[in-house]
Design a protein around this motif. Structure first.
Motif, PDB file in Angstrom:
ATOM      1  N   GLY A 218      -4.236   7.160  -3.050  1.00  0.00           N
ATOM      2  CA  GLY A 218      -3.103   6.265  -2.908  1.00  0.00           C
ATOM      3  C   GLY A 218      -3.191   5.096  -3.877  1.00  0.00           C
ATOM      4  N   GLU A 219      -2.263   4.151  -3.739  1.00  0.00           N
ATOM      5  CA  GLU A 219      -2.178   3.018  -4.654  1.00  0.00           C
ATOM      6  C   GLU A 219      -1.966   1.723  -3.888  1.00  0.00           C
ATOM      7  OE1 GLU A 219      -0.288   4.976  -8.709  1.00  0.00           O
ATOM      8  OE2 GLU A 219       1.089   4.164  -7.190  1.00  0.00           O
ATOM      9  N   VAL A 220      -2.510   0.643  -4.455  1.00  0.00           N
ATOM     10  CA  VAL A 220      -2.365  -0.704  -3.892  1.00  0.00           C
ATOM     11  C   VAL A 220      -1.895  -1.635  -4.994  1.00  0.00           C
ATOM     12  CG1 VAL A 220      -3.604  -2.667  -2.900  1.00  0.00           C
ATOM     13  CG2 VAL A 220      -4.106  -0.350  -2.102  1.00  0.00           C
ATOM     14  N   PHE A 221      -0.942  -2.504  -4.660  1.00  0.00           N
ATOM     15  CA  PHE A 221      -0.426  -3.482  -5.609  1.00  0.00           C
ATOM     16  C   PHE A 221      -0.465  -4.873  -4.980  1.00  0.00           C
ATOM     17  CE2 PHE A 221       1.448   0.483  -6.901  1.00  0.00           C
ATOM     18  CZ  PHE A 221       1.563   0.416  -8.283  1.00  0.00           C
ATOM     19  N   VAL A 222      -0.781  -5.883  -5.784  1.00  0.00           N
ATOM     20  CA  VAL A 222      -0.569  -7.283  -5.440  1.00  0.00           C
ATOM     21  C   VAL A 222       0.427  -7.825  -6.440  1.00  0.00           C
ATOM     22  CG1 VAL A 222      -1.585  -9.588  -5.330  1.00  0.00           C
ATOM     23  CG2 VAL A 222      -2.804  -7.648  -4.353  1.00  0.00           C
TER      24      VAL A 222
ATOM     25  N   VAL B 264      -3.729  -2.793  -8.242  1.00  0.00           N
ATOM     26  CA  VAL B 264      -5.123  -3.056  -7.917  1.00  0.00           C
ATOM     27  C   VAL B 264      -5.966  -1.802  -8.095  1.00  0.00           C
ATOM     28  CG1 VAL B 264      -6.706  -3.846  -6.115  1.00  0.00           C
ATOM     29  CG2 VAL B 264      -4.405  -4.843  -6.295  1.00  0.00           C
ATOM     30  N   THR B 265      -5.409  -0.665  -7.706  1.00  0.00           N
ATOM     31  CA  THR B 265      -6.119   0.609  -7.794  1.00  0.00           C
ATOM     32  C   THR B 265      -6.522   0.885  -9.239  1.00  0.00           C
ATOM     33  OG1 THR B 265      -4.561   1.347  -6.101  1.00  0.00           O
ATOM     34  CG2 THR B 265      -6.038   3.008  -7.017  1.00  0.00           C
ATOM     35  N   GLY B 266      -7.801   1.112  -9.463  1.00  0.00           N
ATOM     36  CA  GLY B 266      -8.268   1.449 -10.801  1.00  0.00           C
ATOM     37  C   GLY B 266      -8.722   0.282 -11.637  1.00  0.00           C
TER      38      GLY B 266
ATOM     39  N   CYS C 284      -8.728  -3.305   1.288  1.00  0.00           N
ATOM     40  CA  CYS C 284      -8.182  -2.496   0.185  1.00  0.00           C
ATOM     41  C   CYS C 284      -7.066  -3.251  -0.538  1.00  0.00           C
ATOM     42  CB  CYS C 284      -7.666  -1.158   0.711  1.00  0.00           C
ATOM     43  SG  CYS C 284      -8.954   0.010   1.218  1.00  0.00           S
ATOM     44  N   LEU C 285      -6.200  -3.917   0.217  1.00  0.00           N
ATOM     45  CA  LEU C 285      -5.115  -4.691  -0.397  1.00  0.00           C
ATOM     46  C   LEU C 285      -5.669  -5.804  -1.275  1.00  0.00           C
ATOM     47  CD1 LEU C 285      -2.741  -5.058   2.695  1.00  0.00           C
ATOM     48  CD2 LEU C 285      -2.179  -3.838   0.580  1.00  0.00           C
ATOM     49  N   ALA C 286      -6.777  -6.404  -0.838  1.00  0.00           N
ATOM     50  CA  ALA C 286      -7.347  -7.545  -1.554  1.00  0.00           C
ATOM     51  C   ALA C 286      -8.309  -7.151  -2.662  1.00  0.00           C
ATOM     52  CB  ALA C 286      -8.064  -8.456  -0.555  1.00  0.00           C
ATOM     53  N   GLY C 287      -8.529  -5.851  -2.852  1.00  0.00           N
ATOM     54  CA  GLY C 287      -9.461  -5.409  -3.877  1.00  0.00           C
ATOM     55  C   GLY C 287     -10.908  -5.594  -3.502  1.00  0.00           C
TER      56      GLY C 287
ATOM     57  N   ALA D   7       0.865  -1.177   0.000  1.00  0.00           N
ATOM     58  CA  ALA D   7       0.000   0.000   0.000  1.00  0.00           C
ATOM     59  C   ALA D   7       0.899   1.223   0.000  1.00  0.00           C
ATOM     60  CB  ALA D   7      -0.896   0.006   1.229  1.00  0.00           C
ATOM     61  N   SER D   8       0.576   2.202  -0.825  1.00  0.00           N
ATOM     62  CA  SER D   8       1.376   3.418  -0.928  1.00  0.00           C
ATOM     63  C   SER D   8       0.496   4.631  -0.667  1.00  0.00           C
ATOM     64  CB  SER D   8       2.027   3.509  -2.315  1.00  0.00           C
ATOM     65  OG  SER D   8       2.772   4.699  -2.446  1.00  0.00           O
ATOM     66  N   ASP D   9       0.711   5.282   0.481  1.00  0.00           N
ATOM     67  CA  ASP D   9      -0.016   6.490   0.884  1.00  0.00           C
ATOM     68  C   ASP D   9      -1.522   6.298   0.703  1.00  0.00           C
ATOM     69  OD1 ASP D   9      -0.299   9.081   1.863  1.00  0.00           O
ATOM     70  OD2 ASP D   9      -0.201   9.984  -0.135  1.00  0.00           O
TER      71      ASP D   9
END
Length: 255
Positions: free
Chosen positions: A71-75, A80-82, A61-64, A15-17
């Motif tokens: 901010g942004e979330v990646f797996v 994931v964001t967007g 949020c991390l799991a979508g 998770a980023s900001d």
């Protein structure tokens, strides 16, 4: 170390900001306040905090399962964001496993059918060797034909664990997985999760309120008032409890 250093731990989720705000005006609730965190691949991480701290929101949020406000979330390498609905469905089907406090087993299916259900929905067949490994790891080979009502709570949760593992996801998110279990059954499930990390390289991110459960993890991150305020490595129940007692002080320091 530089980002290209091969010794740098790989990140399964990050998770980023990240901010998550619900409602507007006087009804506005800020669940997450600029959370930045990384969750290492092949590690067992626990997320802890008091009620309302944002720990389940962060996991969702991390799991979508929930969208971020900012901010942004990646797996893995997937942002994931967007993602649209079909992208999120594919992400959750192919890269993420889930274990919840409620076992979420279908009562009309056998344990084996419940374990294989996500693969069946995706039109995939299990890898036979890995399937056997998972079944032996959860210790349910003699219960595969039983329906959930014929299993104890601990056995049902181990079925849910096997279901999450069998597709070999990049990361498993576990939300209070021992919350409905007695101490003995809870210990069985936690030991299974621990072994799946140590022996099979699985990545697990677990939300819990229990210091004993958190002590099974490699690392514990602590949230309070929607902020990441502390972390522990190689935790014990005592060090986790001590940190929980100091969260108010840590929140003030974070401000």
């Amino acid at each position: 170390m530089t980002p290209t250093d091969p010794r740098r731990p790989q990140v399964a989720a990050r998770a980023s900001d990240v901010w998550r705000v619900y409602g507007t005006g006087e009804a506005q609730v800020v669940a997450l306040r600029g959370v930045t965190a990384e969750f290492e691949r092949g590690a067992f991480t626990a997320i802890m905090g008091p009620s309302g701290s944002g720990k389940s929101t962060l996991m969702h949020c991390l799991a979508g399962l929930d969208t971020v406000t900012r901010g942004e979330v990646f797996v893995g390498d997937t942002k994931v964001t967007g993602l649209n609905d079909s992208g999120l469905t594919k992400l959750r089907r192919d890269k993420i496993g889930f274990i919840f406090q409620q076992f979420n087993l279908l009562p009309t299916l056998s344990a084996q059918e419940n374990i294989l259900l996500p693969l069946s929905i995706a039109g995939r067949k299990p890898d036979p060797a890995w399937y056997d490994t998972v079944i032996d790891t959860v210790g349910l080979r003699d219960r595969l034909s039983h329906r959930p009502a014929q299993l104890s709570g601990g056995q049902q949760q181990r079925v849910a664990c096997a279901r999450a593992l069998v597709a070999r996801p990049e990361v498993i998110f576990a939300d209070e997985p021992t919350g409905n279990l007695d101490s003995r059954a809870g210990a069985e499930v936690l030991n299974f999760l621990r072994n799946s990390v140590r022996e099979h390289g699985q990545t697990i991110v677990m939300v819990t309120h229990d210091p004993v459960a958190a002590s099974h993890a490699d690392r514990v991150v602590f949230l309070a008032d929607g902020q990441l305020v502390s972390e522990l490595f190689d935790p014990t129940p005592e060090t986790v409890l001590d940190t929980m007692k100091r969260l108010d002080v840590l929140v003030e320091a974070a401000r």
